[in-house]
Scaffold this active site. Structure first.
Site, PDB file in Angstrom:
ATOM      1  N   ASP A 154      -3.571 -18.397 -27.600  1.00 55.50           N
ATOM      2  CA  ASP A 154      -3.202 -18.143 -26.203  1.00 55.50           C
ATOM      3  C   ASP A 154      -1.902 -18.899 -25.864  1.00 55.50           C
ATOM      4  O   ASP A 154      -1.762 -19.471 -24.781  1.00 55.50           O
ATOM      5  CB  ASP A 154      -4.338 -18.536 -25.246  1.00 55.50           C
ATOM      6  CG  ASP A 154      -4.089 -18.050 -23.815  1.00 55.50           C
ATOM      7  OD1 ASP A 154      -3.135 -17.283 -23.595  1.00 55.50           O
ATOM      8  OD2 ASP A 154      -4.863 -18.455 -22.915  1.00 55.50           O
ATOM      9  N   HIS A 165       5.569 -22.218 -20.464  1.00 54.49           N
ATOM     10  CA  HIS A 165       6.093 -22.383 -19.099  1.00 54.49           C
ATOM     11  C   HIS A 165       7.091 -23.536 -19.143  1.00 54.49           C
ATOM     12  O   HIS A 165       6.907 -24.477 -19.928  1.00 54.49           O
ATOM     13  CB  HIS A 165       4.978 -22.743 -18.110  1.00 54.49           C
ATOM     14  CG  HIS A 165       3.925 -21.694 -17.966  1.00 54.49           C
ATOM     15  ND1 HIS A 165       4.150 -20.477 -17.358  1.00 54.49           N
ATOM     16  CD2 HIS A 165       2.630 -21.666 -18.374  1.00 54.49           C
ATOM     17  CE1 HIS A 165       3.044 -19.764 -17.388  1.00 54.49           C
ATOM     18  NE2 HIS A 165       2.108 -20.456 -18.007  1.00 54.49           N
TER      19      HIS A 165
HETATM   20 ZN   LIG Z   1      -6.133 -14.669 -20.593  1.00 52.66          ZN
END
Ligand SMILES: [Zn+2]
Length: 441
Positions: free
Chosen positions: A313, A317
Site C-alpha cells: 500500500d 505524500h
Molecule cells: Zn485502500
C-alpha cells in the site's frame, strides 16, 4: 524514452533458489540470456556469460510482486510519478507492481490503462500493471468501462482509496468483474462509522481526544460483500486488512468455498495505534494501526494460510502534507524500499513463517491474484521471464532517507534496523539495481 539496453547473459552461481510455485528450494546456478531463464542446475559451466554473479549465501527468489501501490500519476506527481515509484520498487526488490486507480483523472478507461503502460515502459525500471477503477471516476455511481479496460491490459478492479459504498452498486461491480475473470479488490471502510476519524478507536484516541475509527468499519463491509458475492462467485480480495476479527470472517467464507482472498501490509504487522503518540501523522493510515491483539491475529492468519498475500500500500505524500494536523494530514506511508526487511522482521524473525512461505506471499500468490502467472511472472521457470530478486538473508542495515528512491519520505520506519535486503533486482534479464555483490567476471 529510455535507451533499450541489450539483454544480459548472466550466470547467478550457487544461490539458494526458492521457487514456491514449483516447490524448489535448493542450491543451484541459474543461467539467464535473451531476457529469459535458460537453466536451473547446480555446477553450470561458468564460461561464456557477460556476468557471473557469485551468490553463495544468498537467496534467489522470483522477482517480488506488489499488488497494491499508489504511483500518483497522473494528477499528483508532486508526491510520486511512475518513474520515481518504479525506481523505488526495484530498489526494494520488486520487479512488478500493480498500481491503484485513485489518480486524477482516475484509471477508469482504456486510454488511462494505456497511459500507465506507456509511461512505465518509458521509465524502464519494472513492470507495471493497472488495477482499473470499478466505477466511473471512482464515484460509486455507475460502472466504469470494465470490459474495455480488460482489453487494454487491466489486471484487476478496485475503487481503492474509497469503498464501493452502495450495496446495490457493489452487486453490479461483482457481477461485471466476474465476467472478466479478474478479481475485485475492496477498500473496506464503512463511511458512516469513519467520518472525521483519523485513528483507531481505543485508549490512544480517547487520550488524544480524537474521533476513533472502529474495527467494525472494516468488518461490516467484508461481511456485506461476502454475502453479496455468495451467489455471484467473483474473486473478491480484501485490501490492507487491519482488524483481527476480519481474519475469522474470511476464514469462515473460505471454508464455505466463497472465493475470497486478503492481503496484509507491513505497518499493520509491526505498529500499533500507540505509534501515533511518537510518530504523529507519519503513523496515520487508512485503515488505521490497531492493537497488539490485531497484529497477533493477522500473523496467525498468515501462518494458517488465510491471508495469502503481502502488499505495501505504498502511499507517497510530501512532508508538507504530512506536517498538517492529525485531522487534516493525508492517510498512508511509503513502503517499497523497506517492505522486504519489515515483512522479514514481522514474520520470519519471530518464526511465524519461513523464507519459502514469505517468498510465496510475495511472488506466486500476488501473481495468481492478478493473473500474472499466465505470463510466467511469480516463478523461476526455464523459458520463463528472467525477473529475479537476489536477497541477502542475513545482513544488518538501517533505513535512512538516502535509501528512499521515490519522491516522498513519509515513513515512520526511518532508523529501523533490518536483517535482510534485496541486493540485486533483475527485470526481463536486465539488472535494474545492484548493491554490494561480488562479480567474478
Ligand atoms: Zn485502500
Amino acid at each position: 524514452m529510455a535507451t533499450p539496453t541489450p539483454a544480459l547473459s548472466a550466470l547467478i552461481r550457487a544461490a539458494r533458489v526458492i521457487d514456491p510455485a514449483s516447490g524448489l528450494d535448493q542450491i543451484n546456478d541459474v543461467a539467464v540470456s535473451d531476457g529469459s531463464i535458460q537453466a536451473i542446475k547446480p555446477n553450470l559451466d561458468l564460461a561464456g556469460y557477460d556476468r557471473v554473479i557469485d551468490a553463495e549465501g544468498m537467496i534467489l527468489s522470483p522477482g517480488l510482486i506488489d499488488p497494491h501501490v499508489h504511483l500518483r500519476e497522473p494528477g499528483q506527481t508532486h508526491k510520486e510519478d511512475i518513474e520515481s515509484g518504479t525506481r523505488a520498487a526495484v530498489a526494494g526488490g520488486f520487479t512488478t507492481v500493480c498500481c491503484m486507480p485513485n489518480t486524477s483523472p482516475a484509471l477508469d478507461a482504456p486510454e488511462m490503462v494505456e497511459f500507465v503502460r506507456s509511461r512505465a515502459e518509458q521509465a524502464g525500471h519494472c513492470r507495471v500493471f493497472s488495477v482499473a477503477a470499478a466505477t466511473k471516476g471512482r464515484k460509486g455511481e455507475r460502472l466504469a468501462e470494465i470490459g474495455l479496460c480488460l482489453d487494454a491490459g487491466a489486471v484487476a478492479y478496485s475503487d481503492d482509496g474509497d469503498v464501493v459504498e452502495s450495496a446495490s452498486m457493489m452487486k453490479s461491480v461483482l457481477q461485471a468483474v466476474k465476467q472478466t475473470g479478474k478479481c475485485f479488490m475492496q477498500h473496506c471502510q464503512e463511511l458512516t462509522l469513519t467520518n472525521g476519524a483519523a485513528m483507531h478507536a481505543g485508549t490512544v484516541s480517547a487520550k488524544l481526544g480524537l474521533k476513533g475509527w472502529p474495527r467494525e468499519a472494516e468488518e461490516i463491509i467484508i461481511e456485506r460483500d461476502i454475502r453479496l458475492n455468495k451467489a455471484i462467485g467473483c474473486h473478491y480480495h480484501i485490501q490492507h486488512m487491519s482488524s483481527g476479527n476480519s481474519v475469522e470472517i474470511v476464514a469462515r467464507a473460505q471454508r464455505e468455498g466463497i472465493p475470497v482472498t486478503c492481503e496484509a501490509s507491513p505497518h499493520h504487522l509491526l505498529l500499533t495505534h500507540e505509534a501515533i503518540e511518537t510518530h504523529g501523522t507519519m503513523a496515520k493510515m487508512n485503515p488505521p494501526l490497531r492493537e497488539q491483539s490485531d497484529i497477533d491475529a493477522l500473523k496467525q492468519g498468515i501462518a494458517d494460510g488465510i491471508i495469502t498475500i503481502l502488499a505495501t500500500d505504498h502511499a507517497p505524500h510530501t512532508n508538507d502534507e504530512k506536517r498538517n494536523t492529525m485531522s487534516d494530514a493525508p492517510f498512508g506511508i511509503i513502503g517499497l524500499e523497506s517492505a522486504l526487511g519489515l515483512y522479514h522482521k514481522a514474520l520470519v524473525e519471530p518464526g511465524v513463517i519461513g523464507w519459502p512461505k514469505l517468498i510465496e506471499l510475495l511472488t506466486i500468490n500476488p501473481a495468481r491474484l492478478c493473473g500474472l502467472d499466465s505470463m510466467g511472472l511469480g516463478s523461476i521457470t526455464v523459458g520463463g521471464p528472467a525477473d529475479l530478486t537476489l536477497i541477502d538473508p542475513e545482513c544488518s542495515w538501517t533505513l535512512k532517507e538516502s535509501d528512499l528512491m521515490g519522491k516522498s519520505q513519509n515513513t515512520p520506519f526511518l532508523g529501523w534496523n533490518m536483517g535482510t535486503r534485496s541486493v540485486m533486482t533483475m527485470v526481463g534479464g536486465q539488472i535494474r539495481t545492484e548493491r554490494a555483490i561480488s562479480s567474478v567476471v
